[in-house]
Design a protein around this motif. Structure first.
Motif, PDB file in Angstrom:
ATOM      1  N   GLU A 108      15.070  -4.295  13.839  1.00 54.72           N
ATOM      2  CA  GLU A 108      15.647  -3.672  12.584  1.00 54.72           C
ATOM      3  C   GLU A 108      15.058  -4.330  11.526  1.00 54.72           C
ATOM      4  OE1 GLU A 108      19.772  -4.535  13.420  1.00 54.72           O
ATOM      5  OE2 GLU A 108      19.595  -6.703  12.878  1.00 54.72           O
ATOM      6  N   THR A 141       7.708  -2.955  21.830  1.00 52.74           N
ATOM      7  CA  THR A 141       8.217  -3.037  23.193  1.00 52.74           C
ATOM      8  C   THR A 141       7.352  -3.602  24.096  1.00 52.74           C
ATOM      9  OG1 THR A 141       7.148  -0.722  23.796  1.00 52.74           O
ATOM     10  CG2 THR A 141       9.307  -0.570  22.640  1.00 52.74           C
ATOM     11  N   PRO A 161       9.897   0.737  17.628  1.00 57.01           N
ATOM     12  CA  PRO A 161      10.462   1.832  18.585  1.00 57.01           C
ATOM     13  C   PRO A 161      11.050   3.102  17.592  1.00 57.01           C
ATOM     14  CG  PRO A 161      11.466   0.127  19.080  1.00 57.01           C
ATOM     15  CD  PRO A 161      10.594  -0.554  18.029  1.00 57.01           C
ATOM     16  N   ASP A 162      12.129   2.717  16.602  1.00 58.37           N
ATOM     17  CA  ASP A 162      12.716   3.407  15.978  1.00 58.37           C
ATOM     18  C   ASP A 162      11.885   3.770  14.254  1.00 58.37           C
ATOM     19  OD1 ASP A 162      14.550   3.566  17.926  1.00 58.37           O
ATOM     20  OD2 ASP A 162      15.418   1.833  17.366  1.00 58.37           O
TER      21      ASP A 162
END
Length: 290
Positions: free
Chosen positions: A172, A18, A187-188
């Protein structure tokens, strides 16, 4: 799992994704009111631009490549083929993702297949789509689809590299945990530092493969041996993908297959074998004349 030494110098400690100056949207048109209706906001994503840029760059380079003696098709035929290739990439890529990676989801709601903007493309599916486009267009236009495939294979790494960079920008298809205190925290993907496997793939499938194929096309007579450049691409991509899959997090809905391989590795094996066979045949057969 340890990072190959040639990747290590730039990743001495964990980096929070981020904090990087990257965002999925290239630019956004704010919401506005027009003709009594509210419109937007509309965003153009880097992933979409990667596809568009890859296709445009491929056409640009192919127009110069077919000027060399012995080219299998004319400029008007190439211009017509680009539409076929675009449909092959998108249609094959989407169908491959549905069949290989998420069939249960789309069986439950088939209309979701049409929602391309939600993501979900498979390179192996797109590859088969482009191969079909080459041979079908060659058959209809009366020229060698295999020779066209050689030319297309030479420029395909451009789109591959751009697509993998866009995957990284989107945060991703991240890698597996590095097992150390270096890497990128997506982040995910939880708190653990992970391999930026998208960039590994961009470097191998995009950069290295483009250099090899470009040198073979422009500085050797490889383009005159039908199937040779396509074979080099298939072997090169398959091996690159197989290796990087060891650092890439398997798809959550599939995990590691019962064979001990990921789906990406499983699909790459027949590609490598078929491409190797194509290489042998291309080297044994007599070259075409320029």
């Amino acid at each position: 799992m340890m990072l190959p030494e040639f990747f290590a110098p730039g990743f001495q400690s964990a980096v929070d994704f981020t904090t990087l100056p990257v965002r999925p949207e290239a630019f956004t048109i704010p919401a506005f009111h027009l003709l009594g209706q509210d419109w937007g906001p509309f965003a153009l994503r880097w992933y979409s631009l990667a596809y568009i840029s890859g296709i445009v760059a491929a056409w640009f380079l192919l127009t110069r490549m077919i000027r060399r003696p012995g080219a299998p098709l004319s400029q008007p035929q190439l211009d017509d083929f680009i539409t076929w290739a675009t449909l092959g990439v998108i249609g094959g890529g989407r169908l491959g993702y549905v069949l290989f990676y998420n069939l249960d989801k789309y069986k439950a709601d088939p209309i979701e297949i049409l929602r391309l903007w939600d993501g979900g493309m498979s390179f192996h599916g797109g590859c088969f789509g482009v191969i079909a486009a080459c041979f079908l267009h060659g058959w209809f236009a009366k020229y060698s689809g295999l020779r066209l495939l050689d030319y297309v294979a030479t420029v395909t790494p451009i789109g591959l590299g751009l697509g993998r960079v866009a995957n990284f920008v989107n945060g991703e298809l991240w890698g597996r945990p590095t097992g150390g205190d270096w890497g990128i925290i997506f982040p995910d993907a939880g708190p653990l530092p992970r391999h930026p496997s998208q960039l590994y793939e961009a470097g191998l499938e995009g950069g290295v493969l483009l250099i090899v194929l470009t040198c073979l096309f422009w500085f050797t007579p490889a383009r005159l041996r039908p199937g040779l450049l396509a074979g080099v691409f298939g072997v090169g991509y398959g091996l690159s993908r197989y290796i990087v899959e060891n650092y890439r997090e398997p798809d959550a809905q599939l995990g590691i297959l019962s064979s001990g391989l990921t789906m990406g590795q499983t699909l790459s094996l027949p590609l490598i074998l078929a491409a190797a066979l194509l290489l042998v045949v291309a080297l044994v057969r007599k070259p075409v004349t320029a």
